[in-house]
Write a protein that holds these residues in place. Structure first.
Motif, PDB file in Angstrom:
ATOM      1  N   GLU A 172     -57.103  38.650 -48.411  1.00  0.00           N
ATOM      2  CA  GLU A 172     -57.065  37.204 -48.170  1.00  0.00           C
ATOM      3  C   GLU A 172     -57.197  36.871 -46.691  1.00  0.00           C
ATOM      4  O   GLU A 172     -57.899  35.930 -46.310  1.00  0.00           O
ATOM      5  CB  GLU A 172     -55.772  36.611 -48.733  1.00  0.00           C
ATOM      6  CG  GLU A 172     -55.743  36.603 -50.257  1.00  0.00           C
ATOM      7  CD  GLU A 172     -54.370  36.305 -50.840  1.00  0.00           C
ATOM      8  OE1 GLU A 172     -53.380  36.199 -50.063  1.00  0.00           O
ATOM      9  OE2 GLU A 172     -54.287  36.184 -52.073  1.00  0.00           O
ATOM     10  N   VAL A 186     -60.862  37.496 -45.645  1.00  0.00           N
ATOM     11  CA  VAL A 186     -61.735  36.442 -46.175  1.00  0.00           C
ATOM     12  C   VAL A 186     -61.555  35.159 -45.373  1.00  0.00           C
ATOM     13  O   VAL A 186     -62.534  34.488 -45.019  1.00  0.00           O
ATOM     14  CB  VAL A 186     -61.466  36.223 -47.683  1.00  0.00           C
ATOM     15  CG1 VAL A 186     -62.132  34.949 -48.187  1.00  0.00           C
ATOM     16  CG2 VAL A 186     -61.949  37.431 -48.473  1.00  0.00           C
ATOM     17  N   ARG A 243     -64.617  33.401 -43.222  1.00  0.00           N
ATOM     18  CA  ARG A 243     -65.053  32.019 -43.465  1.00  0.00           C
ATOM     19  C   ARG A 243     -64.880  31.166 -42.218  1.00  0.00           C
ATOM     20  O   ARG A 243     -65.744  30.343 -41.897  1.00  0.00           O
ATOM     21  CB  ARG A 243     -64.296  31.430 -44.650  1.00  0.00           C
ATOM     22  CG  ARG A 243     -64.770  32.041 -45.969  1.00  0.00           C
ATOM     23  CD  ARG A 243     -64.222  31.350 -47.185  1.00  0.00           C
ATOM     24  NE  ARG A 243     -64.874  31.860 -48.391  1.00  0.00           N
ATOM     25  CZ  ARG A 243     -64.218  32.281 -49.456  1.00  0.00           C
ATOM     26  NH1 ARG A 243     -62.894  32.235 -49.489  1.00  0.00           N
ATOM     27  NH2 ARG A 243     -64.879  32.734 -50.492  1.00  0.00           N
ATOM     28  N   VAL A 255     -62.306  46.480 -51.782  1.00  0.00           N
ATOM     29  CA  VAL A 255     -62.918  45.176 -51.511  1.00  0.00           C
ATOM     30  C   VAL A 255     -64.139  44.982 -52.404  1.00  0.00           C
ATOM     31  O   VAL A 255     -64.337  43.910 -52.981  1.00  0.00           O
ATOM     32  CB  VAL A 255     -63.273  45.022 -50.018  1.00  0.00           C
ATOM     33  CG1 VAL A 255     -64.009  43.711 -49.767  1.00  0.00           C
ATOM     34  CG2 VAL A 255     -62.009  45.093 -49.170  1.00  0.00           C
ATOM     35  N   GLN A 300     -62.998  44.000 -55.848  1.00  0.00           N
ATOM     36  CA  GLN A 300     -62.539  42.613 -55.910  1.00  0.00           C
ATOM     37  C   GLN A 300     -63.722  41.645 -55.904  1.00  0.00           C
ATOM     38  O   GLN A 300     -63.731  40.660 -56.645  1.00  0.00           O
ATOM     39  CB  GLN A 300     -61.589  42.305 -54.746  1.00  0.00           C
ATOM     40  CG  GLN A 300     -60.261  43.049 -54.832  1.00  0.00           C
ATOM     41  CD  GLN A 300     -59.500  42.749 -56.105  1.00  0.00           C
ATOM     42  OE1 GLN A 300     -59.376  41.604 -56.523  1.00  0.00           O
ATOM     43  NE2 GLN A 300     -59.016  43.787 -56.754  1.00  0.00           N
ATOM     44  N   PHE A 301     -64.717  41.919 -55.056  1.00  0.00           N
ATOM     45  CA  PHE A 301     -65.905  41.068 -55.000  1.00  0.00           C
ATOM     46  C   PHE A 301     -66.644  41.108 -56.347  1.00  0.00           C
ATOM     47  O   PHE A 301     -67.146  40.090 -56.819  1.00  0.00           O
ATOM     48  CB  PHE A 301     -66.836  41.519 -53.877  1.00  0.00           C
ATOM     49  CG  PHE A 301     -66.470  41.000 -52.511  1.00  0.00           C
ATOM     50  CD1 PHE A 301     -65.150  40.789 -52.131  1.00  0.00           C
ATOM     51  CD2 PHE A 301     -67.451  40.728 -51.583  1.00  0.00           C
ATOM     52  CE1 PHE A 301     -64.831  40.304 -50.873  1.00  0.00           C
ATOM     53  CE2 PHE A 301     -67.146  40.235 -50.312  1.00  0.00           C
ATOM     54  CZ  PHE A 301     -65.824  40.034 -49.967  1.00  0.00           C
ATOM     55  N   HIS A 326     -64.578  39.197 -59.088  1.00  0.00           N
ATOM     56  CA  HIS A 326     -64.453  37.753 -58.852  1.00  0.00           C
ATOM     57  C   HIS A 326     -65.650  37.234 -58.043  1.00  0.00           C
ATOM     58  O   HIS A 326     -65.481  36.689 -56.958  1.00  0.00           O
ATOM     59  CB  HIS A 326     -63.149  37.454 -58.098  1.00  0.00           C
ATOM     60  CG  HIS A 326     -61.948  38.100 -58.706  1.00  0.00           C
ATOM     61  ND1 HIS A 326     -61.344  37.625 -59.847  1.00  0.00           N
ATOM     62  CD2 HIS A 326     -61.243  39.194 -58.337  1.00  0.00           C
ATOM     63  CE1 HIS A 326     -60.316  38.400 -60.155  1.00  0.00           C
ATOM     64  NE2 HIS A 326     -60.233  39.358 -59.265  1.00  0.00           N
ATOM     65  N   GLU A 352     -65.670  33.706 -56.480  1.00  0.00           N
ATOM     66  CA  GLU A 352     -64.734  33.497 -55.378  1.00  0.00           C
ATOM     67  C   GLU A 352     -65.308  33.951 -54.028  1.00  0.00           C
ATOM     68  O   GLU A 352     -64.939  33.434 -52.993  1.00  0.00           O
ATOM     69  CB  GLU A 352     -63.446  34.268 -55.691  1.00  0.00           C
ATOM     70  CG  GLU A 352     -62.236  33.814 -54.940  1.00  0.00           C
ATOM     71  CD  GLU A 352     -60.979  34.505 -55.418  1.00  0.00           C
ATOM     72  OE1 GLU A 352     -60.103  34.745 -54.577  1.00  0.00           O
ATOM     73  OE2 GLU A 352     -60.859  34.830 -56.611  1.00  0.00           O
ATOM     74  N   TYR A 353     -66.220  34.936 -54.086  1.00  0.00           N
ATOM     75  CA  TYR A 353     -66.686  35.553 -52.844  1.00  0.00           C
ATOM     76  C   TYR A 353     -68.196  35.433 -52.614  1.00  0.00           C
ATOM     77  O   TYR A 353     -68.710  35.966 -51.631  1.00  0.00           O
ATOM     78  CB  TYR A 353     -66.289  37.037 -52.822  1.00  0.00           C
ATOM     79  CG  TYR A 353     -64.801  37.245 -52.960  1.00  0.00           C
ATOM     80  CD1 TYR A 353     -63.933  36.839 -51.957  1.00  0.00           C
ATOM     81  CD2 TYR A 353     -64.255  37.828 -54.101  1.00  0.00           C
ATOM     82  CE1 TYR A 353     -62.565  37.001 -52.070  1.00  0.00           C
ATOM     83  CE2 TYR A 353     -62.878  38.001 -54.221  1.00  0.00           C
ATOM     84  CZ  TYR A 353     -62.050  37.588 -53.211  1.00  0.00           C
ATOM     85  OH  TYR A 353     -60.685  37.759 -53.333  1.00  0.00           O
ATOM     86  N   GLN A 354     -68.929  34.761 -53.502  1.00  0.00           N
ATOM     87  CA  GLN A 354     -70.394  34.732 -53.390  1.00  0.00           C
ATOM     88  C   GLN A 354     -70.881  34.154 -52.072  1.00  0.00           C
ATOM     89  O   GLN A 354     -71.938  34.537 -51.575  1.00  0.00           O
ATOM     90  CB  GLN A 354     -71.000  33.971 -54.566  1.00  0.00           C
ATOM     91  CG  GLN A 354     -70.687  32.488 -54.593  1.00  0.00           C
ATOM     92  CD  GLN A 354     -71.249  31.810 -55.833  1.00  0.00           C
ATOM     93  OE1 GLN A 354     -71.884  32.451 -56.664  1.00  0.00           O
ATOM     94  NE2 GLN A 354     -71.034  30.510 -55.933  1.00  0.00           N
ATOM     95  N   ILE A 410     -69.750  34.678 -49.143  1.00  0.00           N
ATOM     96  CA  ILE A 410     -69.583  35.585 -48.003  1.00  0.00           C
ATOM     97  C   ILE A 410     -70.074  37.007 -48.292  1.00  0.00           C
ATOM     98  O   ILE A 410     -70.050  37.853 -47.396  1.00  0.00           O
ATOM     99  CB  ILE A 410     -68.100  35.640 -47.536  1.00  0.00           C
ATOM    100  CG1 ILE A 410     -67.187  36.103 -48.673  1.00  0.00           C
ATOM    101  CG2 ILE A 410     -67.671  34.295 -46.976  1.00  0.00           C
ATOM    102  CD1 ILE A 410     -65.773  36.424 -48.238  1.00  0.00           C
ATOM    103  N   TRP A 411     -70.501  37.281 -49.512  1.00  0.00           N
ATOM    104  CA  TRP A 411     -70.859  38.642 -49.926  1.00  0.00           C
ATOM    105  C   TRP A 411     -72.286  38.956 -49.520  1.00  0.00           C
ATOM    106  O   TRP A 411     -73.241  38.386 -50.024  1.00  0.00           O
ATOM    107  CB  TRP A 411     -70.673  38.781 -51.419  1.00  0.00           C
ATOM    108  CG  TRP A 411     -70.816  40.168 -51.972  1.00  0.00           C
ATOM    109  CD1 TRP A 411     -71.118  41.308 -51.283  1.00  0.00           C
ATOM    110  CD2 TRP A 411     -70.657  40.549 -53.338  1.00  0.00           C
ATOM    111  NE1 TRP A 411     -71.147  42.384 -52.141  1.00  0.00           N
ATOM    112  CE2 TRP A 411     -70.869  41.945 -53.407  1.00  0.00           C
ATOM    113  CE3 TRP A 411     -70.363  39.866 -54.506  1.00  0.00           C
ATOM    114  CZ2 TRP A 411     -70.797  42.652 -54.597  1.00  0.00           C
ATOM    115  CZ3 TRP A 411     -70.282  40.563 -55.693  1.00  0.00           C
ATOM    116  CH2 TRP A 411     -70.496  41.939 -55.753  1.00  0.00           C
TER     117      TRP A 411
END
Length: 96
Positions: A59, A62, A66, A79, A82-83, A86, A89-91, A93-94
């Protein structure tokens, strides 16, 4: 009380380090380039496992990404998992 500090060397290599009462209990090793943060490893001390510290490190990373308009290259298995679990939630920044 836990605190997380981003500690980098002059080459912008380092880690988000998690401290509990002044003792390091976890880390997320990273390197930062002008538009990219690469995550290599997330680890928590054995005595600190099961307390959600890896999620807190995620968290914090992230939030940092951002705030600084970076993308994330998740080489770290945690990581990346998690990406993958979810993606919504992370598209944003991925870096795939």
């Amino acid at each position: 009380m836990e605190t997380i500090k981003l500690e980098l060397d002059e080459k912008k290599h380092g880690a988000f380090n998690l401290y509990v009462d002044g003792k390091k209990q976890g880390e997320m090793t990273v390197s930062i380039k002008p538009d990219l943060l690469t995550v290599y490893h997330t680890g928590v001390e054995p005595e600190a496992e099961g307390k959600g510290y890896a999620k807190k490190l995620l968290e914090e990373m992230v939030s940092y990404v951002r705030t600084n308009n970076l993308m994330v290259l998740p080489l770290c298995p945690y990581v990346h998992a998690q990406f993958t679990r979810h993606p919504d939630e992370y598209q944003d920044i991925w870096k795939k």
